[in-house]
Design a protein around this motif. Structure first.
Motif: not given
Ligand code: PYC
Ligand code: NDP
Length: 341
Positions: A265, A185-187, A48, A120-121, A147, A160, A52, A144
């Motif tokens: 998202p 986290a997806r990140g 993050h 939102h990130f 996923w 997530t 990003r 989010s």
């Molecule tokens: O890392 O899952 C993630 C995520 C989703 C939105 C912002 N970060």
């Protein structure tokens, strides 16, 4: 393995702000978004941090963000406030709503902030940490994109969906945790994919529903909740309380609205703040001090508190700066290659 570049936090901030300006965001959004990206890099949360900016660029260029959005604050009930972000990034909603939330929590003991209509990130810990530094106990939630499969299933339905908590500590940094209700986290999986690294078994399923260690396959298939059915229940709670309860999107709806753009998202966030003196009056300080016994009991046996790693990273970054993959910096600079033509 990538080479690394050492950057001071001022350099991180300058790079971030200039990228956001070049993406056409107005001054207010540039400032608010940069705070969280710099904080991510500073606190050792690379998923993050500067990474990003690549996602921000994709999101803005896909037309998913209102570049000059202005938050509109609505006082909807004694202890409730809503902020409509007007299609801008969530950070401007927090910035506008947090002072009202804090004032209401002080007046009524407990208050809620619904942030709506935002992109939102960001990680949630900067928000609960700020409220806890202001003496409040804080909770934050956001859905989010769909996923993550529910425990026992293979089709993504949850986001997530992070849950963050902040607790003020007398004379010290707040106790904070901030965790995705997915295993990770997806990140983090994105960063593994970029580095060509396998992911641990248990993080995700491939598109056929089989366990996989291939990051790209897990991104294309389904991520998994942490703690099986327990994480699944918490992910469902986040969908409900930071979606329908505040009149905003679920993760499924957000992904539909994305329409394949691969943008961040869209939806809402719920933040709840409690003033310890609401329950305790003048005895609040005495009881908060008892919380310290809990922390001593954790740390005293060699276990670490959540947020300890981040605070250590922060102390180090403020002195030494941070190390960032050279390839990431090149990619951020290349975002604007066409501008020079
Ligand atoms: O890392 O899952 C993630 C995520 C989703 C939105 C912002 N970060
Ligand atoms: P982690 O699993 O890395 O960490 C979750 C929490 O557990 C942190 O508070 C961390 O503290 C703590 N922790 C980790 N290891 C230990 C340990 N050994 N002992 C004690 N505590 C520990 O994070 P996630 O991958 O779950 O989430 C990362 C970030 O992604 C979050 O900040 C979240 O807000 C963000 N996110 C944002 C989303 C969005 O839609 N906006 C969606 C999903 C995630 P510490 O930081 O000190 O390591």
């Amino acid at each position: 393995m990538d080479g690394k570049i050492r950057m001071s936090l001022d350099e991180v901030r300058n790079l971030t702000e200039s990228a956001l300006v070049r993406l056409g965001l107005d001054e207010r959004q540039v400032a608010a978004v940069a705070v969280t990206i710099v904080a991510g890099e500073r606190d050792g949360c690379a998923a993050h941090g500067l990474y990003r900016l690549l996602v921000c660029a994709r999101t803005v260029r896909a037309g998913k963000v209102t570049r000059d959005a202005q938050p509109v604050v609505r006082d909807v009930a004694r202890a409730l406030v809503r902020v409509d972000c007007g299609g801008g990034f969530a950070q401007i909603g927090f910035e506008a709503g947090a002072p009202v939330l804090a004032a209401k929590a002080r007046e009524y003991g407990l208050a809620g902030l619904g942030i709506n209509n935002c992109v939102h990130f960001s990680a949630l810990w900067p928000e609960v940490e700020a409220l806890a530094r202001d003496g409040l106990v804080a909770f934050a939630f956001t859905p989010s994109h769909a996923w993550v499969a529910p425990a026992g299933g293979t089709t993504p339905i949850f986001g997530t969906n992070p849950i963050a908590f902040g607790w003020p500590r007398p004379g010290g940094d707040p106790f904070v945790f901030d965790l995705a209700t997915s295993v990770t986290a997806r990140g983090e999986i994105e960063l593994h994919r970029r580095e060509g690294q396998p992911i641990p078994l248990g993080w995700g399923l491939d598109p056929e529903g089989n366990p996989t260690t291939d990051a790209a396959q897990a991104l294309a298939g389904a991520m998994l909740t942490f703690g099986g059915h327990k994480g699944s229940a918490l992910a469902a709670m986040v969908e409900l309380i930071a979606g329908p309860l505040i009149g905003d999107m679920t993760s499924v709806e957000s992904l539909v609205a994305d329409g394949g753009a691969g943008a961040s998202p869209i939806g809402g966030e719920l933040i709840i703040a409690i003033d310890p003196s609401g329950f305790l009056g003048s005895a609040a300080a005495q009881h908060l001090a008892r919380g310290e016994q809990l922390f001593d009991g954790i740390a005293g046996q060699g276990a670490r508190l959540p947020s300890e790693r981040r605070y250590r990273a922060r102390a180090r970054s403020l002195v030494e700066g941070v190390e960032v993959p050279a390839r990431l910096i090149a990619e951020i600079e290349a975002l604007f290659d066409a501008d020079a033509d």
